[in-house]
Design an enzyme around this catalytic site. Structure first.
Site, PDB file in Angstrom:
ATOM      1  N   PRO A   1      -0.500  -1.632  12.735  1.00 19.06           N
ATOM      2  CA  PRO A   1      -1.201  -3.057  12.713  1.00 19.06           C
ATOM      3  C   PRO A   1      -1.136  -3.509  10.880  1.00 19.06           C
ATOM      4  O   PRO A   1      -1.362  -4.612  10.864  1.00 19.06           O
ATOM      5  CB  PRO A   1      -2.628  -2.385  12.466  1.00 19.06           C
TER       6      PRO A   1
ATOM      7  N   TRP B   1      -4.141   8.199  12.249  1.00 19.44           N
ATOM      8  CA  TRP B   1      -2.605   8.687  11.833  1.00 19.44           C
ATOM      9  C   TRP B   1      -2.102   7.608  11.308  1.00 19.44           C
ATOM     10  O   TRP B   1      -1.829   6.565  11.531  1.00 19.44           O
ATOM     11  CB  TRP B   1      -2.081   8.918  13.238  1.00 19.44           C
TER      12      TRP B   1
ATOM     13  N   VAL C   1       1.260   5.591  12.784  1.00 21.16           N
ATOM     14  CA  VAL C   1       1.262   5.058  13.738  1.00 21.16           C
ATOM     15  C   VAL C   1       0.166   4.211  13.678  1.00 21.16           C
ATOM     16  O   VAL C   1       0.171   2.907  13.757  1.00 21.16           O
ATOM     17  CB  VAL C   1       0.888   5.861  15.133  1.00 21.16           C
ATOM     18  N   CYS C   2      -1.265   4.476  13.725  1.00 23.43           N
ATOM     19  CA  CYS C   2      -2.262   3.993  13.950  1.00 23.43           C
ATOM     20  C   CYS C   2      -2.541   2.967  12.448  1.00 23.43           C
ATOM     21  O   CYS C   2      -3.502   2.113  12.480  1.00 23.43           O
ATOM     22  CB  CYS C   2      -3.579   4.537  13.897  1.00 23.43           C
ATOM     23  N   LEU C   3      -1.931   3.282  11.465  1.00 25.30           N
ATOM     24  CA  LEU C   3      -1.818   2.477  10.451  1.00 25.30           C
ATOM     25  C   LEU C   3      -0.942   1.497  10.111  1.00 25.30           C
ATOM     26  O   LEU C   3      -1.006   0.525  10.012  1.00 25.30           O
ATOM     27  CB  LEU C   3      -2.504   3.229   9.030  1.00 25.30           C
TER      28      LEU C   3
END
Length: 86
Positions: free
Chosen positions: A13, A5, A8-10
């Site tokens: 971080p 996603w 969020v996931c990208l």
């Protein structure tokens, strides 16, 4: 960077990595958001923080660098042509 996603996931971080002083290249076509708007907003957040949008094929070609590399050019060509079809 790629992720599941965008928002969020990208983004999370990527922001941490940028804060640590690294360059971040976000492969925009190797990630998706929970909606188109969420994907766009996530990418925009990365860009605002200094990240660089890139396509997966552009990244692969930049890493490969030179089509005269006989040991790796055929394999990359197989991947690219299988994915984009020409």
């Amino acid at each position: 960077m790629i992720a599941l996603w965008t928002e969020v996931c990208l983004v999370l971080p990527a922001l941490d990595t940028l804060q640590e002083g690294f360059d971040v290249y976000a492969a925009v076509d190797a990630v998706g958001g929970t909606s188109r708007e969420a994907h766009r907003a996530g990418l925009q957040r990365i860009i605002q923080a200094g990240g660089i949008p890139i396509s997966w094929i552009q990244l692969a070609c930049e890493l490969h660098r030179d089509w005269n590399r006989e040991g790796t050019a055929p394999g990359l060509a197989d991947i690219v042509f299988a994915e984009v079809g020409h």
